[in-house]
Scaffold this motif. Structure first.
Motif, PDB file in Angstrom:
ATOM      1  N   GLU A   1       5.811 -14.310 -11.052  1.00 37.94           N
ATOM      2  CA  GLU A   1       6.442 -13.030 -11.381  1.00 37.94           C
ATOM      3  C   GLU A   1       5.501 -11.865 -11.083  1.00 37.94           C
ATOM      4  N   ASP A   2       4.537 -12.090 -10.214  1.00 34.82           N
ATOM      5  CA  ASP A   2       3.554 -11.060  -9.883  1.00 34.82           C
ATOM      6  C   ASP A   2       4.249  -9.887  -9.206  1.00 34.82           C
ATOM      7  N   GLU A   3       4.153  -8.711  -9.820  1.00 39.68           N
ATOM      8  CA  GLU A   3       4.789  -7.516  -9.274  1.00 39.68           C
ATOM      9  C   GLU A   3       3.750  -6.505  -8.790  1.00 39.68           C
ATOM     10  N   SER A   4       2.528  -6.937  -8.573  1.00 40.23           N
ATOM     11  CA  SER A   4       1.501  -6.035  -8.067  1.00 40.23           C
ATOM     12  C   SER A   4       1.736  -5.765  -6.585  1.00 40.23           C
ATOM     13  N   ASN A   5       1.237  -4.624  -6.119  1.00 38.24           N
ATOM     14  CA  ASN A   5       1.377  -4.237  -4.710  1.00 38.24           C
ATOM     15  C   ASN A   5       2.831  -4.290  -4.253  1.00 38.24           C
ATOM     16  N   MET A   6       3.702  -3.621  -5.017  1.00 32.56           N
ATOM     17  CA  MET A   6       5.124  -3.631  -4.677  1.00 32.56           C
ATOM     18  C   MET A   6       5.375  -3.052  -3.290  1.00 32.56           C
ATOM     19  N   GLU A   7       4.522  -2.097  -2.848  1.00 36.22           N
ATOM     20  CA  GLU A   7       4.709  -1.476  -1.545  1.00 36.22           C
ATOM     21  C   GLU A   7       4.608  -2.502  -0.417  1.00 36.22           C
ATOM     22  N   GLU A   8       3.777  -3.526  -0.609  1.00 39.98           N
ATOM     23  CA  GLU A   8       3.601  -4.537   0.431  1.00 39.98           C
ATOM     24  C   GLU A   8       4.872  -5.347   0.656  1.00 39.98           C
ATOM     25  N   LEU A   9       5.729  -5.431  -0.352  1.00 39.25           N
ATOM     26  CA  LEU A   9       6.957  -6.207  -0.214  1.00 39.25           C
ATOM     27  C   LEU A   9       7.947  -5.549   0.729  1.00 39.25           C
ATOM     28  N   ASP A  10       7.784  -4.252   1.001  1.00 37.48           N
ATOM     29  CA  ASP A  10       8.693  -3.537   1.899  1.00 37.48           C
ATOM     30  C   ASP A  10       8.215  -3.559   3.343  1.00 37.48           C
ATOM     31  N   LEU A  11       7.049  -4.158   3.608  1.00 33.14           N
ATOM     32  CA  LEU A  11       6.510  -4.225   4.962  1.00 33.14           C
ATOM     33  C   LEU A  11       7.140  -5.390   5.716  1.00 33.14           C
ATOM     34  N   PRO A  12       7.072  -5.382   7.063  1.00 26.39           N
ATOM     35  CA  PRO A  12       7.613  -6.515   7.829  1.00 26.39           C
ATOM     36  C   PRO A  12       6.933  -7.820   7.440  1.00 26.39           C
ATOM     37  N   THR A  13       7.670  -8.920   7.493  1.00 26.29           N
ATOM     38  CA  THR A  13       7.097 -10.227   7.171  1.00 26.29           C
ATOM     39  C   THR A  13       5.990 -10.569   8.169  1.00 26.29           C
ATOM     40  N   ASP A  14       4.895 -11.118   7.653  1.00 26.08           N
ATOM     41  CA  ASP A  14       3.715 -11.402   8.465  1.00 26.08           C
ATOM     42  C   ASP A  14       3.394 -12.893   8.357  1.00 26.08           C
TER      43      ASP A  14
ATOM     44  N   GLU B   1      15.030  -1.516   7.759  1.00 22.40           N
ATOM     45  CA  GLU B   1      15.323  -2.568   6.782  1.00 22.40           C
ATOM     46  C   GLU B   1      16.063  -3.729   7.444  1.00 22.40           C
ATOM     47  N   LEU B   2      16.996  -3.427   8.339  1.00 24.32           N
ATOM     48  CA  LEU B   2      17.746  -4.481   9.024  1.00 24.32           C
ATOM     49  C   LEU B   2      16.867  -5.228  10.023  1.00 24.32           C
ATOM     50  N   ILE B   3      16.065  -4.487  10.781  1.00 18.74           N
ATOM     51  CA  ILE B   3      15.203  -5.112  11.788  1.00 18.74           C
ATOM     52  C   ILE B   3      14.182  -6.030  11.118  1.00 18.74           C
ATOM     53  N   ARG B   4      13.693  -5.645   9.945  1.00 17.86           N
ATOM     54  CA  ARG B   4      12.667  -6.435   9.267  1.00 17.86           C
ATOM     55  C   ARG B   4      13.202  -7.734   8.684  1.00 17.86           C
ATOM     56  N   VAL B   5      14.527  -7.871   8.600  1.00 17.04           N
ATOM     57  CA  VAL B   5      15.097  -9.163   8.195  1.00 17.04           C
ATOM     58  C   VAL B   5      15.672  -9.876   9.417  1.00 17.04           C
ATOM     59  N   GLU B   6      15.123  -9.529  10.599  1.00 12.17           N
ATOM     60  CA  GLU B   6      15.396 -10.231  11.853  1.00 12.17           C
ATOM     61  C   GLU B   6      16.847 -10.106  12.302  1.00 12.17           C
ATOM     62  N   ILE B   7      17.410  -8.916  12.123  1.00 13.75           N
ATOM     63  CA  ILE B   7      18.743  -8.615  12.645  1.00 13.75           C
ATOM     64  C   ILE B   7      18.573  -7.661  13.827  1.00 13.75           C
ATOM     65  N   ASP B   8      19.150  -8.024  14.970  1.00  9.88           N
ATOM     66  CA  ASP B   8      19.112  -7.150  16.143  1.00  9.88           C
ATOM     67  C   ASP B   8      20.162  -6.060  15.970  1.00  9.88           C
TER      68      ASP B   8
ATOM     69  N   PRO C   1      19.633  -5.550   2.792  1.00  9.49           N
ATOM     70  CA  PRO C   1      18.494  -6.010   3.595  1.00  9.49           C
ATOM     71  C   PRO C   1      17.146  -5.785   2.929  1.00  9.49           C
ATOM     72  N   LEU C   2      17.002  -4.692   2.175  1.00 14.55           N
ATOM     73  CA  LEU C   2      15.731  -4.442   1.501  1.00 14.55           C
ATOM     74  C   LEU C   2      15.464  -5.502   0.439  1.00 14.55           C
ATOM     75  N   ARG C   3      16.510  -5.894  -0.267  1.00 19.38           N
ATOM     76  CA  ARG C   3      16.353  -6.931  -1.295  1.00 19.38           C
ATOM     77  C   ARG C   3      15.988  -8.277  -0.659  1.00 19.38           C
ATOM     78  N   VAL C   4      16.616  -8.594   0.470  1.00 18.79           N
ATOM     79  CA  VAL C   4      16.295  -9.838   1.175  1.00 18.79           C
ATOM     80  C   VAL C   4      14.856  -9.800   1.678  1.00 18.79           C
ATOM     81  N   LEU C   5      14.429  -8.648   2.226  1.00 19.04           N
ATOM     82  CA  LEU C   5      13.057  -8.518   2.727  1.00 19.04           C
ATOM     83  C   LEU C   5      12.045  -8.745   1.613  1.00 19.04           C
ATOM     84  N   ARG C   6      12.303  -8.187   0.454  1.00 22.07           N
ATOM     85  CA  ARG C   6      11.381  -8.366  -0.669  1.00 22.07           C
ATOM     86  C   ARG C   6      11.339  -9.824  -1.126  1.00 22.07           C
ATOM     87  N   LYS C   7      12.496 -10.468  -1.126  1.00 19.35           N
ATOM     88  CA  LYS C   7      12.528 -11.888  -1.494  1.00 19.35           C
ATOM     89  C   LYS C   7      11.702 -12.712  -0.512  1.00 19.35           C
TER      90      LYS C   7
END
Length: 738
Positions: free
Chosen positions: A594-607, A659-666, A552-558
């Motif tokens: 391929e911008d890898e700046s602000n990697m921490e933002e990729l782990d936040l919920p989709t906005d 991680e699961l909730i942030r990829v829209e899994i109940d 789920p973390l990999r999907v969230l980052r994608k």
């Protein structure tokens, strides 16, 4: 059958009355085939071309990441990172060497030789290998025990005709060689799992105690006092007694230098932390202050005029390879084992953080082999035991380091200093090095703030923390670690003694496990029939990822990368929103960023707030953007057999749920023990994402709620897909092998 009474739905279940025998007659179980010892031996010694290739890549991880190395995109970042890390490594090598009670320049050896071998054998791309203060202090206790400042050294033939410094160096590289042998043996025997039995609480208490030992050991340099090295139980008490007795002999110049260094370094480090997003690279304040201190000390002749102790002569070049002393190996075997464990545990913990952040895998057993070979190789050139420094690794990663090419370049910087310009550091006051060491203890000393939190949330864990810290302070780090491990076992024994690391994927709402079962589309049920605690939380998370079929973390980052790309295209005008959807208005092909700046933002919920529409991730995305599709919409965790959760498990569970909730899994948790639920409330487990509403009384309640919320799960399939039940029954030692 459903009927509504008031505002709540009522359900009625009609099924046959089952005994265990009658249920077994109707539902034949299929058990996993258990391999015999002979099967394991045959599999271990079976070899083919594919396995040989995998073995080569496993033993030399450098091959796998060098094949994907992007020279144009990564090389410049690695060069900048390598130079920055190399400058810090030089300073920390000199400073941490004082903790080992050795001449300062030997720290440069530890910042060079282990890095070379780790480049080829290590699986982490971001940690900076070299001296680690806790490990240096443990080496120092062994050194001062065998070669004390006052009194006769241990009766060893190899000591004859050697100076006190030469004897200490002999002890240091001999115990380092033995530490490397132990790490290599553990790696070859595939026992890298041992580190998971050191809980976060135990490690926190141990490193805090080590920070206090380090602080006390550096007082003699900061105050300019001559204090003999003392080892063994109560050594910290005896050292403080000597310091207080000699306090009137304090060198005022050393004190002033130390206070100025600590004040400036502390302030600039705080600036680095606060403005790290705006600074291209952290300000290397330790290096800057060291250069200034060297210049001032040389210009005003501090050593002669004020009697301060300096680094002194630094020989050029490296010495010929040497062999360890057998008698010293026999004398230090007991101390070498905890050093091997601590060095690996710290390095693996730091490596795991960066591997998760940058989305690659590390191998605990290969890390043991890498550090074992590094310490053996380094000991042959009079280096002392290496691990990784948290602050130095942070510099290597934050300055843009992509791979261990940055580590190799940092070793080249250390080599240049050793071979050519080491003489420039000779007037450096040791009080400067002591001040730098003390300032870098801030992170470890701040762990004291965990005590009130643990006391309010989990008193047994708090007792483990306090017991570990107190035992390590009073008894010394080596003996203290052994006592702490025993104390942790006693505190947790009643809850863990009967636990089996069993994780079962099932889909039978009646609680049984037939081989052929029906599963509503988009629903998974995961049963955890054991307590969850620090030793199995990572195993639980890995099996959960395996059960759902994706990370789920990999999907969230994608997804967040895709959103970043869509926003960029909308801003440039290459993408427009119309009534028919997104329209690509660019003439040429759109290259994926391929911008890898602000990697921490990729782990936040989709906005989606600044987008014209909410993205349907399972539909076709614009501009040829590809994101892994997720067919799962609901996950049920069966907690019927979970009788215990510790603080480490709470943190790991909450991370997995988010991680699961942030990829829209109940996510639904069922049959939770009231004690567990009460503890979750008590530990402030819930927030805006993880809410109490996810808890249901029974598995049946949760399933009916899902079917009501997602009626398409039953409508799309009149014939449910048949799913084989997977039973993973692993005892504690088998779980450890995972």
């Amino acid at each position: 059958n459903f009927e509504r009474i008031g505002h709540r739905q009522q359900y009625v279940v009609a099924r046959p009355l089952y005994s265990e025998d009658s249920f077994a007659e109707d539902h034949e179980k299929i058990y996993r085939h258990h391999k015999t010892m002979l099967d394991h031996v045959k599999q271990y010694f079976t070899c083919d071309s594919k396995r040989a290739k995998n073995a080569a890549l496993s033993l030399l991880p450098v091959i796998s990441w060098m094949k994907i190395y992007r020279i144009k995109e990564w090389l410049l970042s690695d060069i900048v990172s390598g130079v920055s890390t190399g400058l810090v490594a030089v300073l920390q090598g000199l400073a941490y060497c004082l903790l080992a009670s050795l001449p300062a320049w030997y720290g440069l050896f530890s910042a060079f030789f282990p890095v070379i071998t780790y480049f080829f054998l290590g699986t982490s791309r971001h940690i900076s290998v070299g001296p680690f203060p806790v490990l240096c202090l443990m080496i120092g206790s062994v050194v001062t025990r065998l070669v004390p400042d006052e009194g006769q050294p241990l009766n060893i033939t190899a000591f004859e005709g050697l100076s006190i410094d030469e004897r200490r160096v002999l002890v240091a590289y001999s115990v380092t060689f033995l530490t490397g042998i132990m790490q290599l043996a553990m790696g070859m025997l595939q026992v890298g799992f041992v580190v998971m039995y050191l809980s976060d609480t135990l490690v926190s208490g141990f490193t805090t105690a080590a920070a206090i030992h380090i602080l006390v050991s550096q007082l003699k340099f900061v105050l300019g006092l001559q204090v003999p090295g003392i080892s063994g139980p109560l050594s910290i008490i005896y050292t403080l007694e000597i310091i207080f007795n000699k306090i009137t002999s304090t060198n005022v110049c050393d004190v002033v230098i130390s206070l100025v260094i600590m004040g400036v370094v502390f302030i600039v480090k705080e600036i680095n932390d606060r403005f790290k997003s705006k600074l291209p690279v952290p300000i290397p304040i330790e290096v800057i202050m060291t250069v200034i201190a060297c210049g001032v000390s040389f210009a005003f002749d501090f050593k002669t005029r004020y009697g301060i102790d300096t680094v002194g002569h630094i020989p050029k070049g490296y010495e010929s390879p040497v062999a360890p002393n057998i008698h010293i190996l026999q004398e230090t075997a007991v101390e070498a084992f905890p050093m091997a464990i601590v060095g690996f545990a710290v390095a693996f913990s730091v490596a795991k953080v960066y591997s998760v952040k940058h989305d690659y895998t590390i191998d605990g057993n290969q890390e043991l082999i890498a550090f074992g070979v590094s310490n053996i190789f380094g000991a042959s050139f009079k280096s002392f035991a290496a691990s990784t420094s948290l602050s130095r690794s942070a510099v290597q990663e934050s300055t843009g380091g992509k791979t261990q090419v940055a580590g190799l370049l940092s070793a080249i910087i250390v080599m240049i200093v050793t071979l050519a310009i080491g003489f420039l550091l000779e007037p450096l006051p040791k009080s400067v090095l002591g001040a730098v060491v003390i300032v870098n203890l801030k992170g470890m000393l701040m762990q004291f703030s965990e005590v009130p939190y643990l006391w309010r949330r989990d008193k047994p864990d708090c007792m483990v923390w306090l017991g570990t810290c107190f035992a390590s302070i009073i008894l010394g780090l080596d003996l203290g670690l052994a006592v702490a491990a025993l104390f942790a076992l006693i505190c947790n024994y009643p809850a863990h003694s009967s636990s089996k690391n069993v994780f079962t994927l099932q889909c039978d709402v009646n609680g049984k496990a037939p081989p052929q079962i029906y599963e509503p589309e988009g629903v998974k049920i995961f049963r955890i029939p054991s307590p969850i605690f620090f030793a199995n939380i990572e195993f639980f998370r890995s099996k959960l990822v395996e059960a759902v079929g994706f990370n789920p973390l990999r999907v969230l980052r994608k997804r967040n990368k895709a959103l970043r790309m869509i926003r960029k295209l909308l801003k440039k005008g290459d993408l427009q929103w119309t009534s028919k959807g997104f329209l690509n208005t660019s003439c040429g092909p759109i290259q994926e960023s391929e911008d890898e700046s602000n990697m921490e933002e990729l782990d936040l919920p989709t906005d989606f707030k600044d987008l014209p529409v909410r993205i349907d991730w399972n539909a076709e995305l614009p501009a040829n953007i590809v994101v892994p599709s997720v067919d799962l919409h609901s996950l049920i965790l069966d907690f019927a057999a979970v009788s215990f959760l510790d603080i480490s498990a709470l943190k790991g569970l909450k991370t997995a749920l988010k991680e699961l909730i942030r990829v829209e899994i109940d996510v639904y948790i069922v049959a939770c023990d009231p004690y567990i639920l009460e503890k979750l409330y008590h530990c402030c487990f819930f927030d805006d994402e993880v809410q109490p509403s996810m808890f249901f009384l029974t598995l049946h309640d949760a399933m009916l709620h899902i079917l009501e919320k997602h009626p398409e799960s039953t409508e799309k399939k009149s014939n449910y897909e048949k799913v084989k039940k997977t039973i993973i029954n692993v005892r504690k030692n088998e779980c450890a092998a995972e």
